[in-house]
Write a protein that holds these residues in place. Structure first.
Motif, PDB file in Angstrom:
ATOM      1  N   LYS A   3       0.812  -1.223   0.000  1.00  0.00           N
ATOM      2  CA  LYS A   3       0.000   0.000   0.000  1.00  0.00           C
ATOM      3  C   LYS A   3       0.843   1.269   0.000  1.00  0.00           C
ATOM      4  N   SER A   8      -3.373  -5.500   1.661  1.00  0.00           N
ATOM      5  CA  SER A   8      -4.322  -4.804   2.523  1.00  0.00           C
ATOM      6  C   SER A   8      -5.753  -4.867   2.030  1.00  0.00           C
ATOM      7  N   SER A   9      -5.969  -5.266   0.764  1.00  0.00           N
ATOM      8  CA  SER A   9      -7.330  -5.205   0.221  1.00  0.00           C
ATOM      9  C   SER A   9      -7.506  -6.210  -0.901  1.00  0.00           C
ATOM     10  N   GLY A  21      -5.520  -6.467   7.192  1.00  0.00           N
ATOM     11  CA  GLY A  21      -6.680  -5.623   6.973  1.00  0.00           C
ATOM     12  C   GLY A  21      -7.995  -6.301   7.335  1.00  0.00           C
ATOM     13  N   LYS A  30     -11.361  -7.745   6.383  1.00  0.00           N
ATOM     14  CA  LYS A  30     -11.593  -8.454   5.127  1.00  0.00           C
ATOM     15  C   LYS A  30     -13.072  -8.543   4.767  1.00  0.00           C
ATOM     16  N   ARG A  31     -13.439  -7.793   3.745  1.00  0.00           N
ATOM     17  CA  ARG A  31     -14.785  -7.884   3.182  1.00  0.00           C
ATOM     18  C   ARG A  31     -14.862  -9.107   2.261  1.00  0.00           C
ATOM     19  N   TYR A  77     -12.355  -9.642  -0.677  1.00  0.00           N
ATOM     20  CA  TYR A  77     -10.997  -9.901  -0.198  1.00  0.00           C
ATOM     21  C   TYR A  77     -10.869 -11.351   0.267  1.00  0.00           C
TER      22      TYR A  77
END
Length: 463
Positions: free
Chosen positions: A84, A105-106, A132, A134-135, A138
């Motif tokens: 990032k 990170s994503s 990160g 996590k959605r 991800y």
């Protein structure tokens, strides 16, 4: 009477320095004559000097490996680059010349890694540390890597709910890590980082959710101190707490073998910068070994995730002073041909300081000035240096324009500033060039991006 700009710099700092010297009253950056670069490309101009990236990586690897040897430490050291900090292809290509690993990170980071794998720049043995919150996208992308046998992909649990999501998407046995929610320094508005799982919950969560799950193998404990790796009681206390927790967890989780201490090595943001990297690396290793010995625990492998440290000192931004305004009897404003808010957003968002130097006119008298950007925002200025929060630059004259540079700007500024997007007051993003060295050690330049056009902005805005 010593009243020239070069006199001021030499009297204030230990100058010349490793990356800065002056020849014929003009500044050289890593032996590159910046006035020649300006004559070729103009200003405003962003520079990425690639060799510095490899130098930083090799420096840190040497520091930690020497510290490990001196302490007779039994674990290995692994350098991870924190993507990032700068996602540019030329940055990742330079980073990966140095046998290092990556931290993400994503969700979109994983798409980037897939491209690097297709290009042969990483392989399925590369450590990929997935941090990160996590959605779903991800989680799916991480699972895809693991299912495709990227065997050293390690998702770091940031909360208690991610494990179930990973379990639903991963079809094979995999390694995982857990992030500790570190206590923040007293100056923060909150006590505990929003990132990670509470200290007191780590071991109960492992015993309840991970220990008897045949799909997951807990390999890594991760912690990160927001204010960086500093020789302070706060840092050593947090490191001690983390290592003690590692030892407790290791006794009930034999497969645990790695400690990730995150990032945090600082970069040089002033000519008076003073940081003992060697001492800090040796003390970190010594502290970890001492605590492990005291707890009768094998020393863990050490991972770091250096981002700003890796790429920050490779960057610079060059400006022209296009005019000077006297706004009262004491304040002179030198106006640059761009905007600090758009090209160096950390200067106003975080009050970040960078190294500021004149590029030409080193034999001229100096004066105190404020630096102003082109936008109509009152925050678009720069006014702090090591000279008691004052900026001194060569005096302007009608014979030759004055050029200035802000240095060690290579981390985060493009992503935070919205690279290639809409800029404040529609001030265009500057040209961006890459500087490298050829086989004979001579510098070469390549235009990476032209100055942003009005058409590209209007297209984004729907016109």
């Amino acid at each position: 009477m010593k009243n020239k700009y070069i006199d001021l710099i030499e009297q204030t700092f230990d100058f010349p320095q490793e990356e800065f010297r002056v020849e014929d009253n003009e500044l050289y950056f890593h032996n590159i004559p910046l006035m020649d670069i300006i004559k070729q490309y103009g200003t405003p101009l962003k520079i990425s000097y690639l060799p510095k990236i490899s130098q930083q990586i090799q420096k840190a690897k040497k520091l930690f490996n020497v510290a490990i040897a001196r302490s007779d430490y039994q674990g290995d050291y692994h350098y991870c680059y924190c993507t990032k900090s700068s996602h540019f292809s030329f940055v990742l290509e330079e980073v990966l010349k140095n046998d290092v690993h990556l931290e993400t990170s994503s969700a979109f980071d994983i798409f980037l890694l897939e491209t690097l794998h297709e290009q042969g720049l990483i392989d399925k043995e590369t450590y990929i540390i997935c941090n990160g919150f996590k959605r779903p996208q991800y989680i799916e992308n991480i699972a895809k890597l693991i299912n495709e046998e990227f065997v050293n992909t390690i998702p770091i649990l940031d909360n208690k709910f991610e494990l179930d999501q990973l379990d639903r998407n991963i079809t094979r046995k995999c390694k995982i890590g857990m992030r500790i929610a570190a206590e923040e320094e007293p100056k923060f508005e909150f006590y505990t980082s929003r990132l990670g799982i509470r200290y007191n919950d780590i071991i109960p969560y492992y015993e309840e959710k991970i220990k008897n799950n045949p799909k997951f193998e807990l390999k890594m404990l991760h912690f990160f101190i927001n204010t960086g790796i500093r020789d302070s009681a706060y840092y050593w206390n947090e490191l001690s707490k983390c290592v003690n927790l590692y030892c407790q967890l290791k006794h009930i989780c034999p497969e645990l073998d790695s400690l990730n201490i995150g990032g945090g090595f600082p970069i040089k943001n002033s000519l008076s910068f003073d940081y003992d990297y060697e001492y800090m690396a040796e003390e970190i290793i010594a502290q970890i070994k001492m605590i492990c010995d005291r707890n009768n625990t094998p020393e863990p492998h050490i991972f770091t995730e250096f981002g700003s440290y890796t790429v920050g000192e490779s960057g610079a931004v060059l400006y022209s002073i296009i005019d000077q305004k006297q706004q009262n009897d004491r304040e002179l404003w030198d106006m640059i041909d761009s905007s600090f808010m758009t090209t160096l957003p950390d200067t106003w968002a975080l009050n970040q300081r960078f190294i500021l130097l004149g590029i030409n006119k080193w034999d001229s008298e100096y004066e105190r000035v404020f630096l102003g950007g082109l936008t109509c925002d009152s925050e678009d200025y720069y006014n702090a240096e090591a000279h008691a929060n004052a900026i001194f630059l060569p005096k302007l004259d009608n014979e030759e324009p004055l050029y200035i540079g802000l240095f060690h700007t290579g981390a985060y500024q493009e992503s935070i500033g919205g690279y290639g997007g809409i800029q404040h007051c529609l001030i265009p993003a500057p040209k961006h060039i890459i500087i490298d060295l050829d086989e004979e050690g001579e510098y070469t330049t390549k235009l990476f991006a032209k100055e942003q056009s009005h058409k590209s902005m209007l297209r984004i805005l729907g016109y």
